[in-house]
Scaffold this motif. Structure first.
Motif, PDB file in Angstrom:
ATOM      1  N   VAL A 113      34.136  40.385  52.968  1.00 23.17           N
ATOM      2  CA  VAL A 113      35.798  40.160  52.838  1.00 23.17           C
ATOM      3  C   VAL A 113      36.049  39.161  51.780  1.00 23.17           C
ATOM      4  CG1 VAL A 113      37.896  39.271  53.837  1.00 23.17           C
ATOM      5  CG2 VAL A 113      36.208  40.508  55.331  1.00 23.17           C
ATOM      6  N   ARG A 114      35.330  38.179  51.319  1.00 28.65           N
ATOM      7  CA  ARG A 114      35.701  37.069  50.482  1.00 28.65           C
ATOM      8  C   ARG A 114      35.562  37.774  49.144  1.00 28.65           C
ATOM      9  NH1 ARG A 114      32.429  33.675  47.453  1.00 28.65           N
ATOM     10  NH2 ARG A 114      33.414  31.805  46.776  1.00 28.65           N
ATOM     11  N   HIS A 115      34.442  38.536  48.735  1.00 29.91           N
ATOM     12  CA  HIS A 115      34.221  39.101  47.753  1.00 29.91           C
ATOM     13  C   HIS A 115      35.259  40.333  47.330  1.00 29.91           C
ATOM     14  CE1 HIS A 115      29.649  38.376  47.169  1.00 29.91           C
ATOM     15  NE2 HIS A 115      30.344  37.458  46.756  1.00 29.91           N
ATOM     16  N   ALA A 116      35.748  40.777  48.392  1.00 34.51           N
ATOM     17  CA  ALA A 116      36.793  41.920  48.458  1.00 34.51           C
ATOM     18  C   ALA A 116      38.351  41.288  47.768  1.00 34.51           C
ATOM     19  CB  ALA A 116      37.146  42.820  49.672  1.00 34.51           C
ATOM     20  N   VAL A 117      38.370  40.132  48.484  1.00 34.31           N
ATOM     21  CA  VAL A 117      39.663  39.426  47.929  1.00 34.31           C
ATOM     22  C   VAL A 117      39.701  38.987  46.613  1.00 34.31           C
ATOM     23  CG1 VAL A 117      41.036  37.574  48.575  1.00 34.31           C
ATOM     24  CG2 VAL A 117      40.306  38.897  50.412  1.00 34.31           C
ATOM     25  N   TYR A 118      38.451  38.461  46.136  1.00 32.86           N
ATOM     26  CA  TYR A 118      38.080  38.090  44.788  1.00 32.86           C
ATOM     27  C   TYR A 118      38.444  39.162  43.989  1.00 32.86           C
ATOM     28  CZ  TYR A 118      35.946  36.163  40.903  1.00 32.86           C
ATOM     29  OH  TYR A 118      35.516  35.647  39.763  1.00 32.86           O
ATOM     30  N   ALA A 119      37.720  40.299  44.091  1.00 30.80           N
ATOM     31  CA  ALA A 119      37.773  41.366  43.245  1.00 30.80           C
ATOM     32  C   ALA A 119      39.171  41.987  43.165  1.00 30.80           C
ATOM     33  CB  ALA A 119      36.693  42.594  43.510  1.00 30.80           C
ATOM     34  N   LEU A 120      39.791  42.200  44.279  1.00 26.70           N
ATOM     35  CA  LEU A 120      41.131  42.844  44.353  1.00 26.70           C
ATOM     36  C   LEU A 120      42.305  42.090  43.469  1.00 26.70           C
ATOM     37  CD1 LEU A 120      41.190  44.432  47.804  1.00 26.70           C
ATOM     38  CD2 LEU A 120      40.975  45.594  45.629  1.00 26.70           C
ATOM     39  N   CYS A 121      42.086  40.871  43.491  1.00 24.28           N
ATOM     40  CA  CYS A 121      43.020  39.679  43.062  1.00 24.28           C
ATOM     41  C   CYS A 121      42.932  39.861  41.372  1.00 24.28           C
ATOM     42  CB  CYS A 121      42.695  38.265  43.600  1.00 24.28           C
ATOM     43  SG  CYS A 121      43.410  37.841  45.027  1.00 24.28           S
ATOM     44  N   ARG A 122      41.993  40.262  40.885  1.00 24.81           N
ATOM     45  CA  ARG A 122      41.887  40.349  39.607  1.00 24.81           C
ATOM     46  C   ARG A 122      42.870  41.467  38.785  1.00 24.81           C
ATOM     47  NH1 ARG A 122      35.229  40.950  38.555  1.00 24.81           N
ATOM     48  NH2 ARG A 122      34.871  38.614  38.364  1.00 24.81           N
ATOM     49  N   PRO A 123      43.028  42.644  39.193  1.00 24.76           N
ATOM     50  CA  PRO A 123      44.033  43.409  38.810  1.00 24.76           C
ATOM     51  C   PRO A 123      45.299  42.993  38.812  1.00 24.76           C
ATOM     52  CG  PRO A 123      42.917  44.655  40.224  1.00 24.76           C
ATOM     53  CD  PRO A 123      42.147  43.181  40.112  1.00 24.76           C
ATOM     54  N   LEU A 124      45.494  42.370  40.161  1.00 26.81           N
ATOM     55  CA  LEU A 124      46.993  42.057  40.765  1.00 26.81           C
ATOM     56  C   LEU A 124      47.396  41.081  39.965  1.00 26.81           C
ATOM     57  CD1 LEU A 124      49.267  41.996  42.866  1.00 26.81           C
ATOM     58  CD2 LEU A 124      47.840  40.790  44.284  1.00 26.81           C
ATOM     59  N   THR A 125      46.576  39.593  39.686  1.00 28.08           N
ATOM     60  CA  THR A 125      47.039  38.694  38.628  1.00 28.08           C
ATOM     61  C   THR A 125      47.277  38.980  37.506  1.00 28.08           C
ATOM     62  OG1 THR A 125      45.422  37.360  40.151  1.00 28.08           O
ATOM     63  CG2 THR A 125      46.176  36.240  38.049  1.00 28.08           C
TER      64      THR A 125
END
Length: 391
Positions: free
Chosen positions: A48-60
Motif C-alpha cells: 500500500v505504501r508503494h502504491a500511494v507513492y507511485a500514484l501520487c507522482r502523476p497527481l502531484t
C-alpha cells in the motif's frame, strides 16, 4: 502544503487548465499515467505504501500544472508573486526536508537547481528591461559557482541557456532561420569549449582532486565522457528489454539473471565493477538513476507520454521564442527544457521536482497561446505587442 491548497481549489484550477488544448492533452496523458500505475500496482500486488507513492507522482504533477496555469493567467503581479513564492518555497523545503545526499553536497542535492532557476528568472527580467550586462554577470556568477563546486550538469545547463538567451536578446523581429543558425553555431562552440576547457582544468587538478579523479575515470570509458558519467543509461536497456510493458512495481525484485546482464553490460563499457555496485543498484529493488527508465521499469511504458509530452511543449515554446527574437523567453525556456531533459534521462525522481515539470509546461502552454494571440491577459515569459516584454 502546496498540494493541499491546490486540492482545496481543484475545481477552479482544473477549469482554468481545461480551456487550453495542450493542457487537455497532457491531462489525458497524466490520467493514462495514473491508470497504468494503478493497474501495475494491482497486478504486482505491491504494498500500500508503494502504491500511494507511485500514484501520487502523476497527481502531484497534474496539481502543479493546473495551479500554475491558473496563477499565470492572472495579471503580472499575481504571476510574479506565484513564481517568487515557488522559488522561496523550494528553498525552504530543501532546508526542512533535506535529501539523503544533502550533507555530502548541499549545492548539488539541495540549493543549486533552485538558486539557478531563480537567477535565470531574475536575469530574464533584467534582459526585458535592457540590462544586458547585469544579466550576463549574474548568469556567469551562478554558472561558475556550479563549476567550482563540481555540479557539472548544472554548469552546462546554465551556460547553455545563458548563451542562447543572450544571443537572441535584443535582435528583434527578422528572419527566423538566421537566429536558428546562430543558436546552432553557439551550441556547437559551447560544446567544444566546455569539453576542452573543462577537461584541461579537471585533468590538471585546477577544479580539485575529486573532479580530477572523476575526469580520468570517466574519460577512459568506452563511449566518451557522457556515457562514462552515466553508464546506467546504457545498461538500463538490458533491464527494460527483458520486461513486460506493464511494469514491476516500486522497488521491484530483480532476478539474478537480470542483475548479471546489467553488470556485464557495465563491464563491457569499461566500468570496473566491485561489490559495491551490486548493493548500489539492487539493495532496494532496482535503481537505474534515470526518471525515464525508472518509471518505465516500475509502472510500464504507458507512463512515457505523460512524462515526455511537457518537454515537447517546452521545446516548442523555446523554438517559438527564438523565432520571435525574445531573449527573456529563450533564456527561460532553454533552461527549463535543458534541465527537464537532463533530469529525465540522467537523474532519479527527486531531482525532477513535479512542480518544475508542471510549472514549465504551464508557462509553455500560455506562451504558445500568446503567440497565437489567444491570451487576453499578460503572463510571465510572454511578450505583449507594443510594450516591454514581461518575464
Amino acid at each position: 502544503m502546496g498540494d493541499a491548497i491546490l486540492l482545496a481549489v481543484a475545481p477552479v484550477v482544473l477549469s482554468a487548465a481545461w480551456r487550453w488544448k495542450h493542457a487537455r492533452t497532457w491531462l489525458w496523458f497524466l490520467a493514462l499515467w495514473w491508470l497504468a500505475t494503478a493497474f501495475t500496482e494491482l497486478v504486482t500486488h505491491d504494498t500500500v505504501r508503494h502504491a500511494v507513492y507511485a500514484l501520487c507522482r502523476p497527481l502531484t504533477v497534474a496539481l502543479s500544472f493546473c495551479g500554475a496555469l491558473w496563477a499565470l493567467q492572472h495579471r503580472t503581479a499575481v504571476a510574479r508573486a506565484y513564481i517568487v513564492t515557488l522559488v522561496a518555497g523550494s528553498m525552504v523545503a530543501a532546508s526542512l526536508y533535506p535529501s539523503a545526499n544533502m550533507r555530502v553536497d548541499p549545492w548539488k542535492y539541495g540549493y543549486g537547481p533552485v538558486v539557478s532557476l531563480g537567477v535565470i528568472l531574475l536575469s530574464a527580467v533584467l534582459l526585458s528591461r535592457g540590462r544586458r550586462l547585469a544579466a550576463t554577470l549574474l548568469l556567469a556568477a551562478v554558472a561558475l559557482v556550479s563549476l567550482v563546486l563540481g555540479f557539472r550538469s548544472e554548469f552546462i545547463i546554465t551556460a547553455l541557456a545563458a548563451s542562447v538567451g543572450l544571443l537572441t536578446a535584443g535582435r528583434g523581429p527578422g528572419r527566423a532561420w538566421r537566429r536558428y543558425l546562430l543558436t546552432g553555431g553557439a551550441l556547437c562552440a559551447l560544446t567544444a569549449v566546455v569539453y576542452i576547457g573543462y577537461g584541461h582544468l579537471a585533468s590538471d587538478g585546477e577544479l580539485g582532486p575529486q573532479q580530477q579523479m572523476r575526469w580520468e575515470r570517466q574519460s577512459r570509458v568506452e563511449g566518451g565522457l557522457l556515457i562514462g558519467a552515466r553508464p546506467e543509461i546504457i545498461a538500463s536497456a538490458t533491464v527494460i528489454a527483458g520486461w513486460s510493458p506493464v511494469g514491476r512495481g516500486v522497488s521491484p525484485r530483480v532476478d539474478m539473471e537480470t542483475r548479471t546482464a546489467f553488470l556485464q553490460h557495465l563491464h563491457g563499457l569499461g566500468i570496473k565493477l566491485h561489490e559495491g555496485f551490486d548493493y548500489y543498484y539492487f539493495n532496494r529493488g532496482l535503481y537505474l538513476h534515470s526518471v525515464l527508465f525508472q518509471l518505465w521499469a516500475e509502472a510500464g511504458i504507458l507512463v512515457l507520454p505523460g512524462l515526455l509530452f511537457p518537454m515537447l511543449v517546452v521545446l516548442w515554446a523555446l523554438l517559438a521564442a527564438i523565432r520571435a527574437g525574445s531573449g527573456p523567453g529563450t533564456l527561460a525556456f532553454c533552461f527549463l527544457f535543458s534541465h527537464l531533459a537532463w533530469d529525465t534521462l540522467f537523474s532519479p525522481w527527486p531531482r525532477l521536482h513535479a512542480v518544475y515539470l508542471g510549472t514549465a509546461a504551464a508557462a509553455a502552454v500560455l506562451y504558445l497561446a500568446r503567440q497565437r494571440g489567444s491570451v487576453p491577459v499578460p503572463t510571465p515569459l510572454v511578450s505583449t505587442p507594443g510594450k516591454k516584454e514581461l518575464s
